[in-house]
Design a protein around this motif. Structure first.
Motif, mmCIF file in Angstrom:
data_model
loop_
_atom_site.group_PDB
_atom_site.id
_atom_site.type_symbol
_atom_site.label_atom_id
_atom_site.label_comp_id
_atom_site.label_asym_id
_atom_site.label_seq_id
_atom_site.Cartn_x
_atom_site.Cartn_y
_atom_site.Cartn_z
ATOM 1 N N TYR A 1 -17.307 1.767 4.022
ATOM 2 C CA TYR A 1 -16.109 1.421 5.173
ATOM 3 C C TYR A 1 -14.352 2.000 4.698
ATOM 4 O O TYR A 1 -13.605 1.912 5.521
ATOM 5 N N THR A 2 -15.449 2.414 3.504
ATOM 6 C CA THR A 2 -13.506 2.258 3.160
ATOM 7 C C THR A 2 -13.077 4.338 3.020
ATOM 8 O O THR A 2 -12.274 4.878 2.692
ATOM 9 N N GLN A 3 -14.487 4.529 3.101
ATOM 10 C CA GLN A 3 -14.414 6.201 3.518
ATOM 11 C C GLN A 3 -12.793 6.671 4.111
ATOM 12 O O GLN A 3 -12.156 7.894 3.701
ATOM 13 N N ARG A 4 -12.562 6.528 5.148
ATOM 14 C CA ARG A 4 -10.994 6.965 6.187
ATOM 15 C C ARG A 4 -10.462 5.075 6.648
ATOM 16 O O ARG A 4 -11.964 3.763 6.416
ATOM 17 N N ASN A 5 -9.971 4.597 6.839
ATOM 18 C CA ASN A 5 -8.849 3.451 6.975
ATOM 19 C C ASN A 5 -9.601 2.959 9.143
ATOM 20 O O ASN A 5 -9.062 3.084 9.991
ATOM 21 N N TYR B 1 -10.386 0.114 9.401
ATOM 22 C CA TYR B 1 -9.370 -1.326 9.827
ATOM 23 C C TYR B 1 -8.796 -0.891 10.611
ATOM 24 O O TYR B 1 -8.300 -1.961 12.020
ATOM 25 N N ARG B 2 -7.633 0.084 10.551
ATOM 26 C CA ARG B 2 -6.469 0.399 11.372
ATOM 27 C C ARG B 2 -6.559 1.033 12.446
ATOM 28 O O ARG B 2 -6.135 0.432 13.520
ATOM 29 N N GLU B 3 -7.885 1.550 12.076
ATOM 30 C CA GLU B 3 -7.624 2.387 14.219
ATOM 31 C C GLU B 3 -8.927 1.460 14.306
ATOM 32 O O GLU B 3 -8.299 1.066 15.848
ATOM 33 N N LEU B 4 -9.513 0.059 14.394
ATOM 34 C CA LEU B 4 -9.693 -0.927 15.028
ATOM 35 C C LEU B 4 -8.340 -1.473 15.788
ATOM 36 O O LEU B 4 -9.061 -1.865 17.549
ATOM 37 N N GLY C 1 -6.689 7.820 6.612
ATOM 38 C CA GLY C 1 -6.692 7.165 5.189
ATOM 39 C C GLY C 1 -8.136 8.252 5.022
ATOM 40 O O GLY C 1 -8.982 7.715 4.734
ATOM 41 N N VAL C 2 -7.712 9.355 5.481
ATOM 42 C CA VAL C 2 -9.422 9.755 5.396
ATOM 43 C C VAL C 2 -9.291 9.654 3.475
ATOM 44 O O VAL C 2 -8.005 10.658 2.550
ATOM 45 N N ASN D 1 -4.576 4.424 3.301
ATOM 46 C CA ASN D 1 -6.710 4.099 3.451
ATOM 47 C C ASN D 1 -6.282 2.551 2.644
ATOM 48 O O ASN D 1 -5.186 1.940 1.393
ATOM 49 N N GLN D 2 -7.733 2.104 2.697
ATOM 50 C CA GLN D 2 -7.527 0.381 2.300
ATOM 51 C C GLN D 2 -7.399 0.365 0.620
ATOM 52 O O GLN D 2 -6.957 -0.316 -0.407
#
Length: 338
Positions: free
Chosen positions: A97-101, A103-106, A258-259, A284-285
């Motif tokens: 779930y952290t490999q890209r952001n 949460y920000r996309e959602l 955030g890739v 990224n997170q």
């Protein structure tokens, strides 16, 4: 009452799945948090001061006139990348779930849905993704999913490979029915947890959970350090073994925000100062303001101790004289594994 079908149709256009729930406080979940606090199952007790618990479990504190919660899920499972490690250049694993952001996309997509609600219905809304409201209870109440025994929400379509967010609104919308927990007699997640952090179905001891500990800026106990593996951030073991997740097929990524990918070079992480680290991974997170940089470096040293690549010993030795007691002690532990 506002038409739920119209809102769900718009959400589908935006590539998110939503369920609708009433906005009453989550009283059962509030009591469960209090009980777990009393039993010492949280790392950060300061976060859970009494008002924090109440705010976390009461949508009407964020929006006093709240009537409905639109709970949203975004699918994030993609094809697994291969570990690019080579002798002298090992890589650390990043949780899916952290490999890209995502949460920000959602949150970006929820804001678009919110704009639609305000334009069509003149709604008042509050948009959240990744706190500070109880996302998992909202997802369960709205029918997005049910609790797995690992305490993560399982969606019938996407398994637990989802990030959650919500819109709190003053609109009165017909709610969906909650889903019943559906793990049956399965206990694979409990058996597979490398630190036995799932103390009983649906209850996690965060003092033992690698996912929780990856940002805990203190020394990792020996018994946990030995099973840390090559993880740099996060842990998904309990999800990896879930029978529901085994049947979920990966899809193309839904975001380019955030890739960082599935692996990061551990020696490069140790070379960086904090400014460079936060700049390089700024979207990224793993570089969020609440992430402790020394915890990331500690994780890198733990991973090196478990990987046992002799070519990395000089780098580990550099930290045996570090000003940080955390890094100094972790480096000494890592060397002891060779």
């Amino acid at each position: 009452m506002v038409c739920a079908e119209e809102i769900k149709s718009k959400a589908e256009e935006l590539g998110i799945e939503i369920g609708i729930a009433t906005a009453e406080p989550f009283l059962a979940e509030r009591n469960e948090i209090i009980n777990q606090l009393k039993n010492g199952l949280f790392l950060d007790t300061e976060y859970w001061r009494e008002y924090g618990i109440i705010k976390f479990t009461d949508p009407q504190i964020l929006l006093p006139e709240a009537k409905s919660i639109l709970s949203a899920a975004l699918f994030y499972l993609t094809e697994e990348e291969k570990d690019p490690s080579e002798p002298g250049n090992p890589y650390g694993l990043i949780a899916r779930y952290t490999q890209r952001n995502y949460y920000r996309e959602l949150k970006k997509r929820l804001r678009m849905l919110g704009d639609f609600l305000k334009k069509v219905y003149r709604a008042r809304i509050v948009v959240h993704s990744c706190g500070p409201i109880a996302e998992k209870p909202g997802a369960r109440r709205s029918g997005i999913g049910y609790y797995g025994k690992h305490s993560i929400i399982i969606n019938p379509r996407y398994g637990s490979w989802i990030v959650l967010g919500e819109i709190i609104t003053d609109l009165e919308i017909k709610p969906d029915r909650p889903l019943e927990d559906n793990c049956g007699e399965c206990h694979r997640c409990i058996d597979a947890c490398p630190t036995k952090a799932i103390v009983r179905p649906y209850v996690i001891d965060r003092n033992r959970c690698i996912q929780a500990l990856t940002n805990w800026p203190k020394l990792i106990p020996e018994e946990i350090a030995r099973v840390w593996g090559n993880r740099l951030y996060g842990c998904t073991t309990c999800q990896d073994v879930c029978p529901v997740n085994k049947n979920i097929k990966p899809a193309p990524s839904k975001t380019n925000i955030g890739v960082v990918g599935a692996y990061l070079p551990l020696i490069e992480i140790l070379r960086m100062d904090e400014r460079e680290y936060r700049q390089r991974y700024r979207q990224n997170q793993i570089s969020a303001r609440w992430i402790h940089f020394n915890a990331i470096k500690r994780n890198a040293l733990l991973a090196l101790g478990n990987i046992r690549d002799k070519k990395t010993i000089p780098w580990i030795k550099k930290f045996t004289a570090d000003n940080s007691g955390l890094l100094k002690k972790t480096a000494r532990w890592a060397l002891s594994q060779f």
